[in-house]
Design a protein around this motif. Structure first.
Motif, PDB file in Angstrom:
ATOM      1  N   ARG A   1       0.734  -1.080  -0.011  1.00  0.00           N
ATOM      2  CA  ARG A   1      -0.099  -0.022  -0.067  1.00  0.00           C
ATOM      3  C   ARG A   1       0.950   1.389   0.074  1.00  0.00           C
ATOM      4  O   ARG A   1       0.405   2.408  -0.356  1.00  0.00           O
ATOM      5  N   THR A   2       2.059   1.264   0.551  1.00  0.00           N
ATOM      6  CA  THR A   2       2.830   2.441   0.883  1.00  0.00           C
ATOM      7  C   THR A   2       4.331   2.553   0.223  1.00  0.00           C
ATOM      8  O   THR A   2       4.958   3.452   0.260  1.00  0.00           O
ATOM      9  N   SER A   3       4.373   1.301  -0.533  1.00  0.00           N
ATOM     10  CA  SER A   3       5.922   1.166  -1.338  1.00  0.00           C
ATOM     11  C   SER A   3       6.296   2.168  -2.360  1.00  0.00           C
ATOM     12  O   SER A   3       7.172   2.588  -2.663  1.00  0.00           O
ATOM     13  N   LYS A   4       5.170   2.790  -2.933  1.00  0.00           N
ATOM     14  CA  LYS A   4       5.458   3.553  -4.028  1.00  0.00           C
ATOM     15  C   LYS A   4       5.251   5.060  -3.718  1.00  0.00           C
ATOM     16  O   LYS A   4       5.401   5.926  -4.406  1.00  0.00           O
ATOM     17  N   ARG A   5       5.238   5.301  -2.402  1.00  0.00           N
ATOM     18  CA  ARG A   5       5.320   6.595  -1.640  1.00  0.00           C
ATOM     19  C   ARG A   5       6.669   7.352  -2.121  1.00  0.00           C
ATOM     20  O   ARG A   5       7.678   6.659  -2.235  1.00  0.00           O
ATOM     21  N   PRO A   6       6.858   8.621  -2.053  1.00  0.00           N
ATOM     22  CA  PRO A   6       7.990   9.397  -2.547  1.00  0.00           C
ATOM     23  C   PRO A   6       9.337   8.819  -1.938  1.00  0.00           C
ATOM     24  O   PRO A   6      10.401   8.844  -2.661  1.00  0.00           O
ATOM     25  N   VAL A   7       9.298   8.969  -0.552  1.00  0.00           N
ATOM     26  CA  VAL A   7      10.760   8.395  -0.039  1.00  0.00           C
ATOM     27  C   VAL A   7      11.056   6.930  -0.016  1.00  0.00           C
ATOM     28  O   VAL A   7      12.207   6.641  -0.897  1.00  0.00           O
ATOM     29  N   PRO A   8      10.277   5.926   0.011  1.00  0.00           N
ATOM     30  CA  PRO A   8      10.748   4.532  -0.161  1.00  0.00           C
ATOM     31  C   PRO A   8      10.686   4.324  -1.530  1.00  0.00           C
ATOM     32  O   PRO A   8      11.486   3.338  -2.120  1.00  0.00           O
ATOM     33  N   SER A   9      10.180   4.961  -2.606  1.00  0.00           N
ATOM     34  CA  SER A   9      10.671   4.940  -3.896  1.00  0.00           C
ATOM     35  C   SER A   9      11.704   5.628  -4.610  1.00  0.00           C
ATOM     36  O   SER A   9      12.255   5.529  -5.591  1.00  0.00           O
ATOM     37  N   GLY A  10      12.437   6.193  -3.775  1.00  0.00           N
ATOM     38  CA  GLY A  10      13.636   6.829  -3.859  1.00  0.00           C
ATOM     39  C   GLY A  10      13.506   8.285  -4.680  1.00  0.00           C
ATOM     40  O   GLY A  10      14.353   8.980  -4.988  1.00  0.00           O
ATOM     41  N   ARG A  11      12.333   8.696  -4.942  1.00  0.00           N
ATOM     42  CA  ARG A  11      11.912   9.944  -5.640  1.00  0.00           C
ATOM     43  C   ARG A  11      12.353  11.133  -4.896  1.00  0.00           C
ATOM     44  O   ARG A  11      12.597  12.193  -4.918  1.00  0.00           O
ATOM     45  N   VAL A  12      11.987  11.262  -3.440  1.00  0.00           N
ATOM     46  CA  VAL A  12      12.613  12.089  -2.466  1.00  0.00           C
ATOM     47  C   VAL A  12      13.714  11.531  -1.426  1.00  0.00           C
ATOM     48  O   VAL A  12      13.341  10.685  -0.784  1.00  0.00           O
ATOM     49  N   ALA A  13      14.648  12.348  -1.173  1.00  0.00           N
ATOM     50  CA  ALA A  13      15.717  11.832  -0.219  1.00  0.00           C
ATOM     51  C   ALA A  13      15.260  11.954   1.161  1.00  0.00           C
ATOM     52  O   ALA A  13      14.503  12.757   1.561  1.00  0.00           O
ATOM     53  N   PRO A  14      15.621  11.027   2.150  1.00  0.00           N
ATOM     54  CA  PRO A  14      14.893  11.170   3.375  1.00  0.00           C
ATOM     55  C   PRO A  14      15.178  12.524   4.107  1.00  0.00           C
ATOM     56  O   PRO A  14      14.203  12.999   4.777  1.00  0.00           O
ATOM     57  N   GLY A  15      16.469  13.032   3.717  1.00  0.00           N
ATOM     58  CA  GLY A  15      16.860  14.466   4.401  1.00  0.00           C
ATOM     59  C   GLY A  15      16.022  15.235   3.972  1.00  0.00           C
ATOM     60  O   GLY A  15      15.337  16.190   4.704  1.00  0.00           O
ATOM     61  N   GLU A  16      15.577  15.518   2.685  1.00  0.00           N
ATOM     62  CA  GLU A  16      14.571  16.362   1.877  1.00  0.00           C
ATOM     63  C   GLU A  16      13.349  16.107   2.803  1.00  0.00           C
ATOM     64  O   GLU A  16      12.757  17.072   3.041  1.00  0.00           O
ATOM     65  N   ALA A  17      12.730  14.946   2.689  1.00  0.00           N
ATOM     66  CA  ALA A  17      11.392  14.950   3.664  1.00  0.00           C
ATOM     67  C   ALA A  17      11.506  15.463   5.037  1.00  0.00           C
ATOM     68  O   ALA A  17      10.632  16.071   5.222  1.00  0.00           O
TER      69      ALA A  17
END
Ligand code: HEM
Ligand SMILES: CC(C)=CCC/C(C)=C/CC/C(C)=C/COP(=O)(O)OP(=O)(O)O
Length: 310
Positions: free
Chosen positions: A85-101
């Motif tokens: 359900r959540t794996s395509k979210r911006p951070v797990p999918s790598g689109r947003v870096a954890p530090g940016e989030a």
């Protein structure tokens, strides 16, 4: 186009995240209903409020809710990657870096609380800060991964928005805003456990102790039913306290009966398809929106009637 490209400044150490990726971090669909309950809390509070201040208040609360969502997605990136359900979210999918989030959530948290404090009032700002803290630290970082009561206690965060709205309008905490808190607090367990019933596999994969995974499906369905029996009468309290007309009383009672009916079906017909659980989850969202919308409409109508000398 990524934010980095749009900034036309290659020195900015940003990933290729787009504005849409950052917007997704805010959990817009979930938080939209939470902010709606804050809006209703502000509107049903007694006394006139400057419309500009009201817009600023709701805007700040919305940014604060999104900030909490971004910080939740930053911290939960490890388990979100493990759930379909959540794996395509911006951070797990790598689109947003954890530090940016993390930075995005922190900056928006500070901005929203400071704006609310300076331009509206410090009680509302303190309640907003506490809500963000409770959701991110108490629920996301601690309870969610450690106890099946995680969402019951975590429900405090989700139930606070109407009190923030009320405090923005009045500078106080009123009995009605406590009733609105109680409605959402009792609504949260059936709302979420209905979803957890048909997402139990996801939560098992992520090792999260949600009630169906710890106490089993049958016990969870019984607990959902028990909460629905508590919620239905509490939803009628604003009328019982004389804050609304009989119209709200009737509609809230009917909505509560519908909630009990859906919870009963999820209890007695636990079919493999999980259809009753999915229907209850969907109904829970309709219920919360409808009961707050009717409360708002009833309050506006009552005030119009009173001012017309009715
Ligand atoms: C601790 C309390 C809560 C928990 C654990 C919880 C859990 C969830 C989860 C896991 C989802 C599915 C989201 C997704 O798959 O993206 C969801 C959906 C939703 N929740 Fe809750 N929720 C809580 C409180 C609230 C509150 C307070 C509100 C509003 C006042 C709310 C409104 C919604 C809405 C509107 C959706 C549907 C979003 C969509 O369709 O993407 N929830 N909830
Ligand atoms: C003003 C303000 C700060 C409002 C916040 C209101 C609030 C706390 C709403 C709860 C939203 C929610 C989906 C919680 C579940 O998190 P989760 O991590 O269990 O859900 P997930 O698995 O989908 O990420």
């Amino acid at each position: 186009m990524s934010v980095k490209e749009s900034l036309k400044d290659t020195s900015v150490r940003l990933s290729e995240a787009t504005a849409g990726d950052f917007f997704a971090l805010l959990k817009p669909r979930v938080m939209a209903l939470a902010v709606f309950t804050a809006f209703v809390g502000l509107m049903v509070a007694p006394g006139a409020m400057d419309p500009v201040i009201a817009v600023i208040a709701i805007g700040a609360i919305a940014v604060g809710a999104g900030a909490a969502g971004a910080l939740n997605m930053w911290y939960d990136a490890d388990i979100d990657a493990l759930m379909s359900r959540t794996s395509k979210r911006p951070v797990p999918s790598g689109r947003v870096a954890p530090g940016e989030a993390f930075g995005f959530g922190l900056v928006l948290s500070a901005l929203s609380v400071m704006t609310l404090g300076v331009l509206v009032g410090w009680l509302a700002a303190s309640l907003l800060a506490f809500t963000i803290f409770f959701y991110v630290v108490i629920y996301t970082m601690w309870l969610k991964r450690s106890t099946p009561q995680n969402i019951v206690i975590g429900g405090v965060a989700g139930a606070l928005p109407p009190m923030i709205g009320w405090a923005a309008a009045t500078g106080a905490i009123g009995i009605e805003s406590l009733i609105l808190f109680l409605i959402i607090f009792l609504w949260t367990p059936p709302h979420f456990w209905a979803l957890a019933l048909f997402k139990a596999g996801d939560y098992a994969a992520a090792g999260i102790p949600m009630m169906p995974n710890v106490a089993g499906q049958a016990s969870t369905r019984r607990q959902i039913f028990a909460y629905s029996l508590l919620l239905a009468p509490i939803g009628v309290l604003p009328w019982a306290f004389g804050f609304t007309s009989g119209f709200y009383g009737l509609v809230s009672a009917a909505l509560g009966a519908g909630f009990i009916w859906h919870a009963w079906k999820a209890l007695v017909i636990p079919d493999k398809e999980m259809k009753p659980a999915k229907a209850l989850f969907a109904y829970s969202i309709f219920y919360l929106f409808a009961i707050f919308a009717v409360l708002l409409a009833d309050t506006i109508a009552m005030r119009a009637f009173m001012s017309a000398g009715g």
